[in-house]
Design an enzyme around this catalytic site. Structure first.
Site, PDB file in Angstrom:
ATOM      1  N   ASP A   7     -18.195 111.436  -4.804  1.00  0.00           N
ATOM      2  CA  ASP A   7     -18.017 111.053  -6.317  1.00  0.00           C
ATOM      3  C   ASP A   7     -18.293 112.034  -7.036  1.00  0.00           C
ATOM      4  O   ASP A   7     -18.804 113.229  -6.637  1.00  0.00           O
ATOM      5  CB  ASP A   7     -18.503 109.769  -6.572  1.00  0.00           C
ATOM      6  CG  ASP A   7     -19.902 109.897  -6.756  1.00  0.00           C
ATOM      7  OD1 ASP A   7     -20.686 110.723  -6.605  1.00  0.00           O
ATOM      8  OD2 ASP A   7     -20.562 108.537  -7.310  1.00  0.00           O
ATOM      9  N   HIS A   8     -18.519 112.050  -8.585  1.00  0.00           N
ATOM     10  CA  HIS A   8     -18.871 113.270  -9.397  1.00  0.00           C
ATOM     11  C   HIS A   8     -20.230 113.507  -9.063  1.00  0.00           C
ATOM     12  O   HIS A   8     -20.328 114.570  -9.049  1.00  0.00           O
ATOM     13  CB  HIS A   8     -18.645 112.897 -10.776  1.00  0.00           C
ATOM     14  CG  HIS A   8     -19.268 111.619 -11.188  1.00  0.00           C
ATOM     15  ND1 HIS A   8     -18.882 110.312 -10.768  1.00  0.00           N
ATOM     16  CD2 HIS A   8     -20.470 111.258 -11.810  1.00  0.00           C
ATOM     17  CE1 HIS A   8     -19.484 109.400 -11.277  1.00  0.00           C
ATOM     18  NE2 HIS A   8     -20.433 109.883 -11.830  1.00  0.00           N
ATOM     19  N   CYS A  64     -22.669 110.942  -2.626  1.00  0.00           N
ATOM     20  CA  CYS A  64     -22.593 110.202  -4.059  1.00  0.00           C
ATOM     21  C   CYS A  64     -24.092 110.662  -4.714  1.00  0.00           C
ATOM     22  O   CYS A  64     -24.755 111.552  -3.863  1.00  0.00           O
ATOM     23  CB  CYS A  64     -22.179 108.866  -4.062  1.00  0.00           C
ATOM     24  SG  CYS A  64     -23.391 107.795  -3.305  1.00  0.00           S
ATOM     25  N   GLY A  65     -24.508 110.059  -5.656  1.00  0.00           N
ATOM     26  CA  GLY A  65     -25.892 110.209  -6.113  1.00  0.00           C
ATOM     27  C   GLY A  65     -26.669 110.363  -5.108  1.00  0.00           C
ATOM     28  O   GLY A  65     -27.839 110.910  -5.059  1.00  0.00           O
ATOM     29  N   THR A  66     -26.958 108.832  -4.536  1.00  0.00           N
ATOM     30  CA  THR A  66     -27.987 108.497  -3.726  1.00  0.00           C
ATOM     31  C   THR A  66     -27.715 108.466  -2.106  1.00  0.00           C
ATOM     32  O   THR A  66     -28.311 108.271  -1.385  1.00  0.00           O
ATOM     33  CB  THR A  66     -28.538 106.948  -4.144  1.00  0.00           C
ATOM     34  OG1 THR A  66     -27.265 106.236  -4.117  1.00  0.00           O
ATOM     35  CG2 THR A  66     -29.019 106.888  -5.425  1.00  0.00           C
ATOM     36  N   GLY A  67     -26.090 108.308  -2.099  1.00  0.00           N
ATOM     37  CA  GLY A  67     -25.540 107.960  -0.741  1.00  0.00           C
ATOM     38  C   GLY A  67     -25.467 106.506  -0.611  1.00  0.00           C
ATOM     39  O   GLY A  67     -24.964 105.991   0.430  1.00  0.00           O
ATOM     40  N   ILE A  68     -26.036 105.627  -1.268  1.00  0.00           N
ATOM     41  CA  ILE A  68     -26.331 104.299  -1.273  1.00  0.00           C
ATOM     42  C   ILE A  68     -25.000 103.457  -1.485  1.00  0.00           C
ATOM     43  O   ILE A  68     -24.224 102.728  -0.798  1.00  0.00           O
ATOM     44  CB  ILE A  68     -27.378 103.607  -1.870  1.00  0.00           C
ATOM     45  CG1 ILE A  68     -28.842 104.052  -1.414  1.00  0.00           C
ATOM     46  CG2 ILE A  68     -27.389 102.155  -1.706  1.00  0.00           C
ATOM     47  CD1 ILE A  68     -29.941 103.748  -2.328  1.00  0.00           C
ATOM     48  N   GLY A  69     -24.435 103.829  -2.738  1.00  0.00           N
ATOM     49  CA  GLY A  69     -22.987 103.372  -3.096  1.00  0.00           C
ATOM     50  C   GLY A  69     -21.876 103.467  -2.039  1.00  0.00           C
ATOM     51  O   GLY A  69     -21.228 102.627  -1.707  1.00  0.00           O
ATOM     52  N   MET A  70     -21.848 104.859  -1.602  1.00  0.00           N
ATOM     53  CA  MET A  70     -20.951 105.083  -0.707  1.00  0.00           C
ATOM     54  C   MET A  70     -21.188 104.220   0.592  1.00  0.00           C
ATOM     55  O   MET A  70     -20.183 103.750   1.142  1.00  0.00           O
ATOM     56  CB  MET A  70     -21.017 106.686  -0.345  1.00  0.00           C
ATOM     57  CG  MET A  70     -20.261 107.523  -1.312  1.00  0.00           C
ATOM     58  SD  MET A  70     -18.643 107.331  -1.535  1.00  0.00           S
ATOM     59  CE  MET A  70     -18.110 108.753  -2.586  1.00  0.00           C
ATOM     60  N   HIS A  97     -27.736 106.376  18.743  1.00  0.00           N
ATOM     61  CA  HIS A  97     -27.958 104.861  19.112  1.00  0.00           C
ATOM     62  C   HIS A  97     -26.989 104.241  18.278  1.00  0.00           C
ATOM     63  O   HIS A  97     -26.782 102.955  18.789  1.00  0.00           O
ATOM     64  CB  HIS A  97     -29.515 104.604  18.325  1.00  0.00           C
ATOM     65  CG  HIS A  97     -30.312 104.946  19.642  1.00  0.00           C
ATOM     66  ND1 HIS A  97     -31.713 104.707  19.293  1.00  0.00           N
ATOM     67  CD2 HIS A  97     -30.496 105.748  20.553  1.00  0.00           C
ATOM     68  CE1 HIS A  97     -32.319 105.297  20.217  1.00  0.00           C
ATOM     69  NE2 HIS A  97     -31.806 105.932  20.864  1.00  0.00           N
ATOM     70  N   ARG A 131     -27.369 101.063  26.728  1.00  0.00           N
ATOM     71  CA  ARG A 131     -27.477  99.572  26.024  1.00  0.00           C
ATOM     72  C   ARG A 131     -27.282  99.792  24.760  1.00  0.00           C
ATOM     73  O   ARG A 131     -27.087  98.796  23.878  1.00  0.00           O
ATOM     74  CB  ARG A 131     -29.221  99.513  26.191  1.00  0.00           C
ATOM     75  CG  ARG A 131     -29.942 100.427  25.449  1.00  0.00           C
ATOM     76  CD  ARG A 131     -31.403 100.297  25.809  1.00  0.00           C
ATOM     77  NE  ARG A 131     -32.515 101.221  25.105  1.00  0.00           N
ATOM     78  CZ  ARG A 131     -32.642 102.415  25.248  1.00  0.00           C
ATOM     79  NH1 ARG A 131     -32.085 103.197  26.233  1.00  0.00           N
ATOM     80  NH2 ARG A 131     -33.457 103.099  24.699  1.00  0.00           N
ATOM     81  N   HIS A 132     -26.993 101.032  24.248  1.00  0.00           N
ATOM     82  CA  HIS A 132     -26.749 100.939  22.611  1.00  0.00           C
ATOM     83  C   HIS A 132     -25.107 100.636  22.422  1.00  0.00           C
ATOM     84  O   HIS A 132     -24.777 100.347  21.469  1.00  0.00           O
ATOM     85  CB  HIS A 132     -26.903 102.576  22.319  1.00  0.00           C
ATOM     86  CG  HIS A 132     -28.547 102.840  22.370  1.00  0.00           C
ATOM     87  ND1 HIS A 132     -29.448 102.176  21.598  1.00  0.00           N
ATOM     88  CD2 HIS A 132     -29.003 103.840  23.286  1.00  0.00           C
ATOM     89  CE1 HIS A 132     -30.653 102.682  21.942  1.00  0.00           C
ATOM     90  NE2 HIS A 132     -30.351 103.607  22.925  1.00  0.00           N
TER      91      HIS A 132
HETATM   92  C1  RB5 Z   1     -22.793 107.883 -10.180  1.00  0.00           C
HETATM   93  O1  RB5 Z   1     -23.712 108.172 -11.249  1.00  0.00           O
HETATM   94  C2  RB5 Z   1     -23.935 107.215  -9.065  1.00  0.00           C
HETATM   95  O2  RB5 Z   1     -24.273 105.984  -9.510  1.00  0.00           O
HETATM   96  C3  RB5 Z   1     -23.297 107.307  -7.801  1.00  0.00           C
HETATM   97  O3  RB5 Z   1     -23.032 108.641  -7.407  1.00  0.00           O
HETATM   98  C4  RB5 Z   1     -24.316 106.552  -6.633  1.00  0.00           C
HETATM   99  O4  RB5 Z   1     -25.331 107.382  -6.662  1.00  0.00           O
HETATM  100  C5  RB5 Z   1     -24.172 105.498  -6.266  1.00  0.00           C
HETATM  101  O5  RB5 Z   1     -24.758 104.895  -5.387  1.00  0.00           O
END
Ligand code: RB5
Length: 147
Positions: A7-8, A64-70, A97, A131-132
């Site tokens: 993303d951006h 993405c910003g944190t990798g978490i949303g992705m 694994h 096993r994995h």
């Molecule tokens: C965008 O501002 C941010 O929310 C996105 O890049 C990401 O970090 C979401 O998990």
């Protein structure tokens, strides 16, 4: 072939990773975004995950910003095992694994130097199997509602 997307928030790190892949000769396909205009990460996750589940690409990298949303979005697609990694140990072991087929990176968490090392380990480390393989198969059973 690596499917890559961001993303951006991850655009600049994606571009840095592409430059690195060009230098070391890793083939990739860029599924966007193509500038820093705001774009919802799920749209890009859908494209990258589709390329993997359709067999066009072997692995994916989503930024993405944190990798978490992705990672949350990617893991909703059948057949996708996405892992957010902010260190080299996790990148190595999610291949050994978990047979992760998508690496998620947080551009606001890791710098380009570390992200590059993480990506290289992720790309070059094989799945250990054994096993994995049983455990990864259980994840697929969960996905199919048969576990
Ligand atoms: C965008 O501002 C941010 O929310 C996105 O890049 C990401 O970090 C979401 O998990």
């Amino acid at each position: 072939m690596i499917a890559i997307g961001s993303d951006h928030g991850g655009f600049e790190l994606k571009e840095a990773l592409k430059k690195h892949f060009d230098e070391i000769g890793v083939a990739y396909e860029d599924f966007g975004c193509h500038d820093t205009n705001s774009i919802d990460y799920a749209l890009i996750a859908k494209k990258v995950c589709g390329a993997i589940t359709e067999g066009k690409c072997d692995k994916g990298i989503l930024v993405c910003g944190t990798g978490i949303g992705m990672s949350m979005a990617a893991n909703k697609f059948k057949g996708i095992r996405a892992a957010v990694c902010g260190d080299c140990f996790s990148a190595k072991f999610t291949r050994l694994h978990n047979d992760a087929n998508v690496l998620c990176l947080g551009a606001r968490v890791v710098g380009a130097g570390l992200a590059t090392e993480i990506a290289d380990l992720y790309i070059n480390t094989p799945f250990e199997g054994g096993r994995h393989a049983r455990r990864v198969a259980q994840i697929t059973e969960i996905e199919n509602g048969t576990f």
